[in-house]
Motif scaffolding. Structure first.
Motif, PDB file in Angstrom:
ATOM      1  N   ALA A 182       0.854  -1.193   0.000  1.00 11.20           N
ATOM      2  CA  ALA A 182       0.000   0.000   0.000  1.00 11.20           C
ATOM      3  C   ALA A 182       0.885   1.236   0.000  1.00 11.20           C
ATOM      4  CB  ALA A 182      -0.911   0.003   1.228  1.00 11.20           C
ATOM      5  N   VAL A 183       0.573   2.172  -0.911  1.00  6.46           N
ATOM      6  CA  VAL A 183       1.362   3.396  -0.995  1.00  6.46           C
ATOM      7  C   VAL A 183       0.426   4.607  -1.015  1.00  6.46           C
ATOM      8  CG1 VAL A 183       3.296   2.313  -2.180  1.00  6.46           C
ATOM      9  CG2 VAL A 183       1.415   3.286  -3.522  1.00  6.46           C
ATOM     10  N   LEU A 184       0.950   5.705  -0.488  1.00  5.06           N
ATOM     11  CA  LEU A 184       0.227   6.980  -0.526  1.00  5.06           C
ATOM     12  C   LEU A 184       0.994   7.945  -1.409  1.00  5.06           C
ATOM     13  CD1 LEU A 184      -2.045   8.863   0.584  1.00  5.06           C
ATOM     14  CD2 LEU A 184      -0.411   9.538   2.369  1.00  5.06           C
ATOM     15  N   LYS A 185       0.290   8.510  -2.393  1.00  5.70           N
ATOM     16  CA  LYS A 185       0.920   9.487  -3.271  1.00  5.70           C
ATOM     17  C   LYS A 185       0.445  10.878  -2.875  1.00  5.70           C
ATOM     18  CE  LYS A 185       1.949  10.439  -8.121  1.00  5.70           C
ATOM     19  NZ  LYS A 185       1.746  10.030  -9.532  1.00  5.70           N
ATOM     20  N   SER A 186       1.394  11.775  -2.613  1.00  7.59           N
ATOM     21  CA  SER A 186       1.070  13.135  -2.195  1.00  7.59           C
ATOM     22  C   SER A 186       2.084  14.088  -2.790  1.00  7.59           C
ATOM     23  CB  SER A 186       1.084  13.230  -0.671  1.00  7.59           C
ATOM     24  OG  SER A 186       2.413  13.118  -0.178  1.00  7.59           O
ATOM     25  N   ARG A 187       1.990  15.332  -2.414  1.00  9.42           N
ATOM     26  CA  ARG A 187       2.947  16.320  -2.925  1.00  9.42           C
ATOM     27  C   ARG A 187       4.361  16.023  -2.438  1.00  9.42           C
ATOM     28  NH1 ARG A 187       1.808  21.810   0.653  1.00  9.42           N
ATOM     29  NH2 ARG A 187       3.010  21.149   2.486  1.00  9.42           N
ATOM     30  N   ALA A 188       4.468  15.195  -1.340  1.00 12.73           N
ATOM     31  CA  ALA A 188       5.786  14.832  -0.819  1.00 12.73           C
ATOM     32  C   ALA A 188       6.370  13.633  -1.546  1.00 12.73           C
ATOM     33  CB  ALA A 188       5.697  14.541   0.680  1.00 12.73           C
ATOM     34  N   GLY A 189       5.596  13.055  -2.503  1.00 10.47           N
ATOM     35  CA  GLY A 189       6.086  11.911  -3.250  1.00 10.47           C
ATOM     36  C   GLY A 189       5.285  10.658  -2.954  1.00 10.47           C
ATOM     37  N   LEU A 190       5.906   9.505  -3.201  1.00  8.36           N
ATOM     38  CA  LEU A 190       5.273   8.199  -3.022  1.00  8.36           C
ATOM     39  C   LEU A 190       5.878   7.531  -1.794  1.00  8.36           C
ATOM     40  CD1 LEU A 190       3.127   6.718  -4.743  1.00  8.36           C
ATOM     41  CD2 LEU A 190       5.003   5.455  -5.813  1.00  8.36           C
ATOM     42  N   HIS A 191       5.013   7.046  -0.890  1.00 12.79           N
ATOM     43  CA  HIS A 191       5.509   6.435   0.358  1.00 12.79           C
ATOM     44  C   HIS A 191       4.711   5.199   0.725  1.00 12.79           C
ATOM     45  CE1 HIS A 191       6.959  10.631   0.685  1.00 12.79           C
ATOM     46  NE2 HIS A 191       7.985  10.076   1.324  1.00 12.79           N
ATOM     47  N   VAL A 192       5.419   4.200   1.233  1.00 12.83           N
ATOM     48  CA  VAL A 192       4.784   2.972   1.726  1.00 12.83           C
ATOM     49  C   VAL A 192       4.037   3.272   3.015  1.00 12.83           C
ATOM     50  CG1 VAL A 192       5.177   0.614   2.504  1.00 12.83           C
ATOM     51  CG2 VAL A 192       6.617   1.577   0.681  1.00 12.83           C
ATOM     52  N   VAL A 193       2.836   2.688   3.128  1.00 13.15           N
ATOM     53  CA  VAL A 193       1.995   2.856   4.316  1.00 13.15           C
ATOM     54  C   VAL A 193       1.865   1.497   5.007  1.00 13.15           C
ATOM     55  CG1 VAL A 193      -0.333   3.394   5.142  1.00 13.15           C
ATOM     56  CG2 VAL A 193       0.710   4.795   3.361  1.00 13.15           C
ATOM     57  N   PRO A 194       1.965   1.459   6.355  1.00  7.28           N
ATOM     58  CA  PRO A 194       1.804   0.174   7.068  1.00  7.28           C
ATOM     59  C   PRO A 194       0.488  -0.506   6.708  1.00  7.28           C
ATOM     60  CG  PRO A 194       2.585   1.888   8.556  1.00  7.28           C
ATOM     61  CD  PRO A 194       2.221   2.565   7.280  1.00  7.28           C
ATOM     62  N   GLU A 195       0.570  -1.780   6.428  1.00 12.48           N
ATOM     63  CA  GLU A 195      -0.599  -2.530   6.009  1.00 12.48           C
ATOM     64  C   GLU A 195      -1.673  -2.552   7.085  1.00 12.48           C
ATOM     65  OE1 GLU A 195      -1.587  -7.112   4.783  1.00 12.48           O
ATOM     66  OE2 GLU A 195       0.254  -6.193   4.009  1.00 12.48           O
ATOM     67  N   SER A 196      -1.268  -2.613   8.344  1.00  5.11           N
ATOM     68  CA  SER A 196      -2.232  -2.674   9.445  1.00  5.11           C
ATOM     69  C   SER A 196      -3.047  -1.400   9.575  1.00  5.11           C
ATOM     70  CB  SER A 196      -1.513  -2.942  10.760  1.00  5.11           C
ATOM     71  OG  SER A 196      -0.588  -1.919  11.055  1.00  5.11           O
ATOM     72  N   GLU A 197      -2.594  -0.315   8.955  1.00  3.74           N
ATOM     73  CA  GLU A 197      -3.271   0.967   9.061  1.00  3.74           C
ATOM     74  C   GLU A 197      -4.223   1.213   7.897  1.00  3.74           C
ATOM     75  OE1 GLU A 197      -3.027   2.807  11.612  1.00  3.74           O
ATOM     76  OE2 GLU A 197      -1.313   1.919  12.609  1.00  3.74           O
ATOM     77  N   THR A 198      -4.244   0.346   6.910  1.00  4.51           N
ATOM     78  CA  THR A 198      -5.085   0.582   5.739  1.00  4.51           C
ATOM     79  C   THR A 198      -6.413  -0.116   5.883  1.00  4.51           C
ATOM     80  OG1 THR A 198      -4.141  -1.332   4.615  1.00  4.51           O
ATOM     81  CG2 THR A 198      -3.110   0.815   4.234  1.00  4.51           C
TER      82      THR A 198
END
Length: 371
Positions: free
Chosen positions: A355-371
């Protein structure tokens, strides 16, 4: 018992010997009577001609003495039995007394109580039946009158800092209020109630019967959801003793950021933070490394930062390759280009997707337990 030389002053028959009273104790005046004369005027039970019961038509409380009492009765028959039991008197000389009651519902407001009693007096078995009508009148107790009249003494307002509280936060605040009210009611506090709960565009408002409830509820909300509370008293009247009566508004400001938010700190280039707690100092996880973050004491729950999104905005994408301990290559969920991004500690290299979050800060991996 053997016959004594004493004679009944009423009929002249001999009177059996009776147990003499203890020294210094007066002798019962009826002790000189024979059994026949004694029982002519004897009443095993002292019962009123009728019992009047006042009940609240709204909550079922019973008016006793000079106050309303919650009795927890299933219906008015239970109330009638309790009130008749309290009104009956048993002769002090009776021993081994037992009794039973059979209610008869005459009409909606009248219950006739048939009471049967047995007991031993002067070694004689006695039976007696009394019938006590119970008249039930329905009124409105003081607390139900206040509720019906929209009375309130304190107002808890849930608001957010630079945001509107979420639906879950509004619902949890109301649930906390209801839990505290239930605890007070269970402890016998009839004056604890919620007058009104109102959803507004800025957050939920909860009107309460006492200022103490407002204080207790707002304190528990901020302990659980974070934020802080300010009080705003308003003088409304004076009571009968001349004491000033205030209504108090408890204005709660929830933290700017909530668990699940992804933020970028001002003047910080170490990468976005996933907020995990906003109670006390803000706490979170660095999405670039997986390290724990906690704001400085003076920053508290709202350090200078900008919200980039939430974990709900994250999308699942394919892992192309794990480059090393600090980098992983994934597909951009929008352009499908292969991009090398930071590999945090919580990344699982054995899984083909992430799971990744794309924002103005770029692309970042998000903890699976939080999605």
């Amino acid at each position: 018992m053997s016959e004594s030389r004493e004679f009944c002053p009423r009929c002249g028959d001999p009177v059996e010997d009776r147990e003499e009273p203890l020294p210094g104790m007066p002798r019962e005046k009826d002790a000189v009577l024979c059994d026949a004369c004694y029982f002519e005027d004897f009443d095993l039970v002292d019962a009123p001609e009728r019992v009047e019961v006042m009940v609240c038509a709204h909550c079922g409380a019973v008016y006793r003495g000079n106050r309303w009492v919650d009795v927890g009765a299933k219906d008015y028959t239970d109330v009638a039995i309790d009130e008749v039991s309290n009104a009956l008197g048993i002769h002090l000389k009776a021993q081994d007394v037992s009794w039973a009651v059979e209610p008869e519902q005459v009409d909606q407001n009248t219950i006739r109580m048939h009471c049967q009693f047995t007991g031993m007096v002067r070694d004689t078995f006695l039976e007696e039946e009394v019938v006590v009508p119970v008249n039930i009148s329905r009124q409105t107790c003081k607390q139900c009158g206040k509720k019906a009249g929209g009375y309130w003494a304190s107002l808890v307002q849930l608001r957010g800092t630079e945001r509107v509280p979420t639906a879950d936060e509004d619902a949890r605040a109301v649930e906390i209020a209801e839990d505290i009210i239930a605890d007070r009611e269970e402890a016998g506090d009839r004056g604890a109630f919620i007058t009104e709960t109102q959803e507004t565009d800025e957050g939920v408002d909860i009107k309460l019967s006492t200022n103490q409830l407002g204080q207790a509820i707002s304190n528990r909300i901020t302990r659980e959801l974070g934020g802080h509370v300010k009080t705003y008293p308003t003088l409304v009247t004076e009571d009968g003793d001349g004491n000033e009566v205030y209504r108090v508004t408890y204005a709660i400001r929830l933290p700017k950021f909530t668990p699940g938010d992804v933020i970028e700190l001002d003047d910080d280039d170490e990468g976005p933070i996933l907020v995990t707690s906003s109670r006390g100092n803000l706490k979170g996880t660095r999405l670039t490394t997986g390290e724990h973050y906690e704001s400085r004491f003076e920053e508290g729950e709202t350090p200078p930062a900008t919200k980039l999104g939430t974990v709900d905005d994250a999308e699942e994408t394919t892992v192309v390759t794990v480059e090393d301990d600090h980098a992983v290559q994934v597909l951009d969920p929008e352009t499908y280009e292969a991009k090398t991004i930071a590999r945090p500690d919580f990344f699982d290299p054995e899984k083909p997707t992430v799971a990744v979050l794309k924002s103005r800060a770029g692309l970042h991996v998000v903890p699976e337990s939080e999605t």
